[in-house]
Write a protein that holds these residues in place. Structure first.
Motif, PDB file in Angstrom:
ATOM      1  N   THR A   1     111.735 -41.836  56.339  1.00 23.68           N
ATOM      2  CA  THR A   1     112.265 -42.924  55.631  1.00 23.68           C
ATOM      3  C   THR A   1     113.208 -43.195  54.988  1.00 23.68           C
ATOM      4  N   ASN A   2     114.142 -42.421  56.165  1.00 18.35           N
ATOM      5  CA  ASN A   2     115.906 -43.542  55.702  1.00 18.35           C
ATOM      6  C   ASN A   2     115.976 -43.264  54.595  1.00 18.35           C
ATOM      7  N   LYS A   3     115.643 -41.838  53.705  1.00 19.71           N
ATOM      8  CA  LYS A   3     115.672 -41.533  52.355  1.00 19.71           C
ATOM      9  C   LYS A   3     117.092 -40.600  52.016  1.00 19.71           C
ATOM     10  N   GLU A   4     117.154 -40.426  53.220  1.00 18.02           N
ATOM     11  CA  GLU A   4     118.350 -38.852  53.642  1.00 18.02           C
ATOM     12  C   GLU A   4     119.385 -38.560  51.746  1.00 18.02           C
ATOM     13  N   HIS A   5     120.018 -39.586  51.792  1.00 19.70           N
ATOM     14  CA  HIS A   5     120.827 -38.804  50.357  1.00 19.70           C
ATOM     15  C   HIS A   5     120.095 -38.277  49.391  1.00 19.70           C
ATOM     16  N   HIS A   6     118.671 -39.099  48.844  1.00 20.32           N
ATOM     17  CA  HIS A   6     117.829 -38.988  47.713  1.00 20.32           C
ATOM     18  C   HIS A   6     116.885 -37.490  48.411  1.00 20.32           C
ATOM     19  N   ALA A   7     117.013 -37.525  49.286  1.00 20.60           N
ATOM     20  CA  ALA A   7     116.398 -36.002  49.820  1.00 20.60           C
ATOM     21  C   ALA A   7     117.015 -35.074  48.977  1.00 20.60           C
ATOM     22  N   ASP A   8     118.861 -35.340  49.881  1.00 21.88           N
ATOM     23  CA  ASP A   8     119.965 -34.077  49.473  1.00 21.88           C
ATOM     24  C   ASP A   8     119.987 -33.619  48.224  1.00 21.88           C
ATOM     25  N   GLU A   9     119.892 -35.424  47.185  1.00 20.02           N
ATOM     26  CA  GLU A   9     119.699 -34.897  45.791  1.00 20.02           C
ATOM     27  C   GLU A   9     118.579 -33.961  44.923  1.00 20.02           C
ATOM     28  N   ILE A  10     117.620 -34.162  45.529  1.00 19.61           N
ATOM     29  CA  ILE A  10     116.570 -33.752  45.286  1.00 19.61           C
ATOM     30  C   ILE A  10     116.371 -32.074  45.926  1.00 19.61           C
ATOM     31  N   VAL A  11     116.720 -31.853  46.924  1.00 18.76           N
ATOM     32  CA  VAL A  11     117.201 -30.447  47.629  1.00 18.76           C
ATOM     33  C   VAL A  11     118.142 -29.800  46.525  1.00 18.76           C
ATOM     34  N   ASN A  12     118.923 -29.987  46.101  1.00 17.52           N
ATOM     35  CA  ASN A  12     120.264 -29.418  45.813  1.00 17.52           C
ATOM     36  C   ASN A  12     119.676 -29.337  44.266  1.00 17.52           C
ATOM     37  N   ASP A  13     119.081 -30.279  43.674  1.00 19.56           N
ATOM     38  CA  ASP A  13     118.832 -29.936  42.143  1.00 19.56           C
ATOM     39  C   ASP A  13     117.834 -28.748  42.652  1.00 19.56           C
ATOM     40  N   ILE A  14     116.828 -28.333  43.135  1.00 20.47           N
ATOM     41  CA  ILE A  14     115.989 -27.442  43.386  1.00 20.47           C
ATOM     42  C   ILE A  14     116.840 -26.241  43.527  1.00 20.47           C
ATOM     43  N   ARG A  15     117.946 -26.094  44.932  1.00 20.04           N
ATOM     44  CA  ARG A  15     118.465 -25.042  44.542  1.00 20.04           C
ATOM     45  C   ARG A  15     119.573 -24.580  43.196  1.00 20.04           C
TER      46      ARG A  15
END
Length: 266
Positions: free
Chosen positions: A124-138
């Motif tokens: 969906t061209n939202k790589e930056h937002h997805a990375d932020e969510i992943v890092n927060d969960i980790r």
């Protein structure tokens, strides 16, 4: 122009450079799409997509996860559909794949869930937002520290009793909480008897809010059947939603562990 992807079922999917008509067939994926800032591109959700609260009011309902409304989907003409192997049904997904770009996730553990979030961000061209969510969960999951291992049985259904066993995402979440699933040697979501439960001898029964909505009155039911383990109601979304909801799950697990430890000291 389109881009080529391989989904978590190893299906080949060609998706437009910027999909703008997205349908979600899974509640946790719907929440993820909203959290990625894609509200204006979501056109269809299921009747069970309860997060965020306004999703079902503002978007077209396309049936349930296992009962697709194909007429509604065809009317929407999506350029991307998101589904899940476990929550959706094979025949429905295969029918949609013949007509629309349909990306399906298959999640067994936390790594799979984080990979899914990253992939949806890329789709969906939202790589930056997805990375932020992943890092927060980790970061939040890394703070989960387990002390004494507690032996538990996690109930998902009543009449008949069914539990989450091995090879489930719920079982992986129990491990993260420092809990040992007494039915981990069984597969998926087996029916069990009270005698099996007594033999397994868990310290604690976790009664989930979904798919069966266990209530306080059901806790006493086990005691009346001669089960000596303690019981506790738990929020099923925290144990089985695999998208951005995992940010909330880590905090919930920490609170749950603290509460259980406090009760054991009483």
């Amino acid at each position: 122009m389109s881009r080529h992807f391989i989904d978590q079922m190893q299906y080949s999917v060609d998706v437009s450079d910027k999909p703008v008509r997205i349908i979600s067939l899974v509640p946790s994926l719907t929440e993820l799409l909203f959290d990625l800032g894609l509200e204006d591109r979501i056109i269809g959700v299921t009747r069970y997509c309860v997060h965020p609260g306004h999703a079902r009011k503002e978007k077209t309902i396309v049936g349930g996860p296992k009962t697709f409304d194909f007429a509604a989907i065809d009317a929407l003409q999506p350029d991307l559909i998101l589904g899940n192997k476990e929550e959706n049904y094979r025949e429905g997904i295969e029918r949609l794949q013949q007509q629309y770009p349909t990306w399906v996730c298959d999640i067994h553990n936390l790594d799979d869930a984080l990979a899914m979030i990253t992939s949806v961000g890329q789709l969906t061209n939202k790589e930056h937002h997805a990375d932020e969510i992943v890092n927060d969960i980790r970061c939040k999951m890394a703070r989960l520290a387990s002390g004494k291992t507690l032996r538990v049985a996690y109930f998902i259904w009543r009449k008949p009793y069914r539990v989450a066993a091995g090879n489930t995402f719920i079982n992986e979440m129990l491990k993260l909480c420092g809990m040992e699933n007494v039915f981990a040697d069984l597969e998926r979501y087996p029916e069990i008897t009270i005698e099996q439960l007594k033999t397994a001898g868990p310290d604690l029964l976790l009664l989930s809010s979904e798919p069966f909505p266990f209530k306080d009155r059901h806790c006493q039911e086990f005691a009346e059947l001669g089960v000596t383990a303690s019981t506790r109601l738990v929020d099923g979304e925290m144990f089985c939603w695999t998208g951005s909801h995992l940010r909330l799950a880590a905090d919930y697990f920490m609170g749950l562990n603290e509460e259980i430890s406090a009760r054991s000291r009483e």
